[in-house]
Design an enzyme around this catalytic site. Structure first.
Site: not given
Length: 611
Positions: A2, A51, A53, A378
């Site tokens: 967010c 956002l 999730v 990564g």
């Protein structure tokens, strides 16, 4: 993931400033396109864009909770990876939960443990909690610094946001830079002094820091640092612990209520994450989606070097066959779009950045977002396991300065004389290097090389890694894509800080310990592949393109970059054939040219005034 923002002003009724807060919220919408929330009351405003999730229905913010003494309101940006464990601890205190969101867990952990709550959180986060009766704001940022928190602090007013643009949109702060800002941009950029926001009066809450803002001002403190301890595990036990820590971190970060995918370059780090994720999803009867980047016609122009001995394409193919249950996606970028995206990359970062290293990632994230909402990457394995050339090259390692930017005189040569007369470049850069090295805890180092490696890890943690984490967060969140970084688990960092170099350098191989620990997760061609950095374009058309853009910029007397940078020196840059690195092994002449393009655009876009 967010965005968060807000303002505390003890001398104003903030309910009268709602239009300003809407502006702040609107410029941060790309970070959180799914929902918006706002809390305004007397001296406090807290803003959020979401956002979604975890717990899409019940995780709305700002979130409010109460106990018998106080009312608490939180805005939170992040992801916890030990949510269930903390929730169970809190239930033992008699607390009930209305959701399975980590936001509620963070808020209620603060109710029980106050500022000590951050010591219990394993995750990536930046958050603020308002205590209504006490009229004070608690702020915190994760240990590694994955999630951003910028602020403006003056007397009785405190303004904060996930990105600098949120503070600027408030109208409370002017886009100004001073001589220190110029030094940051030219002598250190795209890196930044820890805590520096480059704009005058803009600061960033450092990683692993928390504190309070109240009527007495802002007081912050470090709640975690890399602590030197004796490493008592033998090699076999060390290998087993590394294997557990890495796999556990990756698996914890695969939890989501929305689709999860992985970056895949064919290198060690992204391939390990993809392999663990593939096993995890296969057991659940689900399919892993991987995303790989390449450049059109790169195979024609690729030339191997000391730092990049081979291209990624064939190794990505090997991993595609190995990950039998996965679905591969390839993103091929062209020269024109990489150059065009340099400007969007500045919009995303709010500062000049890593040139096409930024813009290519921005374009990759755009394509990933079409398929998924969460991706694992990564970053930070090289910093923690000692993978970079400057860990292994004795000459570079022993030099007294930042190993990725030993070009202070070269950088300084671009400044106009009026700025050259006001900056001592060697002192400016070296003092920051020395301060970081001196802050490294090396008390338990058993040898000179282990002492230096602790210093190197601290340097990378505080500087190079922060630049890469800035890049990953801004380029991904520009498209509303949440990127998680499993190697940034603080448990891995704590353990590896004290592992002796002879173990890390297993078989005299970069990241040899990690490779040995993860045997069985990758084919040998990938497991023991020589390190290759983030892929960039080798097409000469890119150099020609950015050279033409910069040429057009410096031919206009009104170009703002000419207030700071010597026109003659920029003209020389366009004609000289000197492969002088600007920042690490990825930023050489084409990227240096592109950096100056980004600098000019940034000065214009933000209407920056030099004071």
């Amino acid at each position: 993931m967010c965005s968060i923002a807000g303002k505390i002003d003890y001398h104003s009724d903030l309910k009268k400033e709602e239009s300003d807060f809407l502006k702040m919220q609107n410029v941060l919408t790309r970070r959180g396109p799914d929902d918006k929330g706002m809390f305004i009351e007397n001296h406090v405003s807290l803003l959020h864009t979401r956002l979604a999730v975890i717990d899409i229905e019940n995780g709305k913010q700002p979130m409010i909770a109460e106990d018998e003494k106080q009312r608490y309101i939180i805005v939170y940006n992040g992801e916890l990876y030990n949510t269930d464990e903390i929730r169970e601890q809190l239930k033992a205190f008699g607390l009930n939960f209305n959701s399975h969101s980590d936001t509620e867990v963070v808020l209620k952990s603060y109710i029980i443990w106050k500022e000590k709550c951050v010591e219990k959180l394993n995750g990536i986060f930046a958050f603020a909690i308002w205590e209504k009766k006490a009229e004070r704001l608690f702020v915190a940022r994760d240990r590694i610094g994955v999630k951003p928190f910028f602020y403006y602090n003056r007397k009785n007013m405190f303004v904060f946001a996930s990105e600098i643009k949120g503070i600027m949109a408030s109208g409370f702060v002017q886009p100004e830079i001073d001589i220190g800002s110029v030094a940051e941009l030219i002598l250190l950029g795209p890196g930044r002094t820890p805590g520096c926001g480059v704009f005058k009066d803009i600061e960033e809450l450092p990683p692993a820091t928390c504190g309070y803002f109240d009527r007495n001002g802002l007081k912050i403190k470090k709640y975690w640092h890399l602590e030197s301890k004796e490493h008592t595990d033998n090699l076999k036990t060390t290998i087993e612990k590394v294997r557990f820590l890495v796999t556990d971190s990756i698996e914890r970060q695969l939890v989501s209520d929305v689709p999860v995918c992985t970056f895949l370059s064919g290198g060690l780090d992204s391939s390990l994450i993809s392999s663990v994720a593939n096993k995890y999803f296969t057991k659940k009867g689900e399919k892993l989606h991987t995303f790989s980047l390449d450049y059109k016609n790169n195979d024609l122009y690729f030339r191997k070097s000391k730092f990049q001995p081979n291209s990624d394409s064939s190794f990505i193919g090997i991993m595609g066959e190995y990950l039998q249950n996965s679905e591969q996606h390839f993103v091929n970028l062209d020269t024109e779009e990489i150059a065009d995206a340099l400007f969007d990359a500045v919009d995303a970062r709010d500062l000049p950045g890593m040139a096409d290293i930024d813009s290519s990632l921005l374009l990759l994230c755009k394509e990933i977002r079409k398929q998924g909402i969460v991706a694992l990457s990564g970053e930070c394995a090289d910093e923690i396991f000692g993978g970079y050339p400057w860990y292994r090259d004795k000459d570079i390692r022993e030099k007294d300065g930042f190993p990725w930017a030993q070009s202070t005189a070269y950088r300084y040569s671009f400044l106009k004389e009026e700025f050259r007369n006001r900056i001592d470049p060697q002192e400016y850069v070296y003092s920051r290097y020395r301060k970081t090295v001196d802050s490294a805890d090396t008390s338990e180092a058993k040898s000179a090389i282990d002492k230096r490696m602790k210093e190197m890890m601290k340097l990378n943690f505080d500087w190079f890694m922060q630049t890469l984490l800035d890049r990953k967060d801004r380029m991904s969140m520009y498209w509303g894509l949440e990127v998680r970084v499993p190697f940034c688990d603080y448990r891995i960092a704590e353990y590896l800080y004290n592992v002796p170099w002879e173990y890390k350098d297993y078989n005299n191989y970069e990241k040899g310990l990690l490779r040995k620990a993860m045997e069985g997760y990758l084919p040998d061609e990938i497991l023991w592949r020589k390190k290759s950095p983030y892929p960039k374009t080798h097409n000469p058309a890119y150099l020609a393109k950015v050279s033409q853009i910069l040429k057009e910029i410096i031919e206009k007397p009104s170009s703002p970059i000419l207030q700071i940078i010597s026109k003659t020196r920029l003209e020389k840059l366009l004609t000289e054939n000197v492969a002088q690195p600007w920042y690490g092994q990825l930023m050489t002449t084409p990227q240096t040219i592109a950096y100056f393009i980004q600098l000019d655009y940034w000065l214009r876009k933000y209407n920056v005034r030099i004071v």
